[in-house]
Design an enzyme around this catalytic site. Structure first.
Site, PDB file in Angstrom:
ATOM      1  N   HIS A  27       0.834  -1.204   0.000  1.00 56.02           N
ATOM      2  CA  HIS A  27       0.000   0.000   0.000  1.00 56.02           C
ATOM      3  C   HIS A  27       0.870   1.256   0.000  1.00 56.02           C
ATOM      4  O   HIS A  27       0.600   2.205  -0.748  1.00 56.02           O
ATOM      5  CB  HIS A  27      -0.917  -0.005   1.214  1.00 56.02           C
ATOM      6  N   GLU A  28       1.902   1.270   0.842  1.00 58.41           N
ATOM      7  CA  GLU A  28       2.774   2.449   0.894  1.00 58.41           C
ATOM      8  C   GLU A  28       3.538   2.640  -0.410  1.00 58.41           C
ATOM      9  O   GLU A  28       3.752   3.776  -0.847  1.00 58.41           O
ATOM     10  CB  GLU A  28       3.744   2.336   2.071  1.00 58.41           C
TER      11      GLU A  28
ATOM     12  N   HIS B 178       1.606   4.529  -2.866  1.00 57.33           N
ATOM     13  CA  HIS B 178       1.753   5.988  -2.782  1.00 57.33           C
ATOM     14  C   HIS B 178       3.000   6.463  -3.531  1.00 57.33           C
ATOM     15  O   HIS B 178       2.989   7.539  -4.146  1.00 57.33           O
ATOM     16  CB  HIS B 178       1.847   6.419  -1.319  1.00 57.33           C
TER      17      HIS B 178
ATOM     18  N   HIS C 167       3.116   9.092  -6.652  1.00 54.88           N
ATOM     19  CA  HIS C 167       4.009  10.253  -6.704  1.00 54.88           C
ATOM     20  C   HIS C 167       4.795  10.268  -8.016  1.00 54.88           C
ATOM     21  O   HIS C 167       4.976  11.336  -8.622  1.00 54.88           O
ATOM     22  CB  HIS C 167       4.969  10.212  -5.516  1.00 54.88           C
TER      23      HIS C 167
END
Length: 246
Positions: A117-118, A121, A125
């Site tokens: 999940h991270e 991100h 980006h």
């Protein structure tokens, strides 16, 4: 109006306000807080449960995160262990993914799901995902609004300045706007994570992928609850300070 009459009027107003504060808080905010507590309990329970289910291939959260980054040709992101429980995050300012101890070192379905999940991100980006960029812009604006909203409302009450109260409520509502923008960011990161875990074969079975989905779905509910709490707080303020307008 002399001082005693003014004092009596203010006391009566205060008693009336206390009644309305309690009523609006109980009717609007308390149910939202209960949902938020339920959501937090649900994500903690889901993580705890699948943090006991070890991955068949023994891959850890850190290993999964690095593997995903490599598959996308992203080599300039640091992955570091951080203290705390479920404190995982991506900091675009330093290009660093912080994974909590259980996630960084854990070779479990929960750890791999959260780590992916991270990295979702990070990918957002890299591709300039619009809602993420908007959220980054909103952070300082929201922080400013949170800092000045209550002082402005209090000053408006003390001096009887209605427009200042309204401006304070608008500043306070920026948190709800921020939470609203956060929803697509978090949902999209989870969707990316689940797709990558399956397509890259990082989690090898349907049961493992299903477990990761349950953990991330539970986490998503906390963001919905946070939005609801913020929205109910704003509605409470509006009803408190405009109930006599009609």
């Amino acid at each position: 109006m002399d001082f005693l009459v003014l004092k009596k009027s203010l006391l009566q107003r205060k008693e009336k306000d206390m009644f309305f504060i309690d009523r609006y808080y109980i009717l609007l905010v308390v149910p939202a807080l209960l949902l938020a507590s339920f959501a937090q309990l649900k994500v903690s329970s889901a993580f705890a449960g699948y943090n006991k289910v070890r991955t068949l291939n023994g891959i850890t959260g850190e290993m999964a995160a690095r593997r995903i980054l490599n598959s996308y040709g992203i080599y300039n992101v640091n992955i570091v262990p951080i203290p705390g429980k479920l404190t995982d995050h991506f900091d675009p300012r330093t290009n660093t993914v912080g994974l909590s101890h259980d996630v960084f070192y854990g070779s479990t379905v929960a750890a791999v799901g959260v780590a992916a999940h991270e990295i979702g991100h990070v990918i957002q980006h890299e591709v300039n995902y619009a809602p993420l960029k908007l959220r980054e812009v909103m952070i300082p604006v929201t922080n400013f609004g949170s800092a000045v909203s209550m002082p402005m409302i209090l000053l408006g009450i003390i001096f009887g300045w209605g427009p200042i109260i309204d401006l304070g409520i608008i500043c306070f509502s920026l948190m709800a706007v921020f939470q609203l923008i956060t929803l697509p960011v978090e949902f999209n990161a989870s969707a990316r994570a689940l797709k990558i875990l399956e397509s890259e074969g990082i989690l090898e079975t349907k049961e493992e992928n299903k477990g990761a989905k349950k953990v991330l779905s539970a986490a998503a509910l906390t963001y919905v609850a946070a939005l609801l709490v913020s929205a109910m707080q704003v509605l409470r303020l509006v009803m408190l300070y405009h109930r006599d307008d009609d």
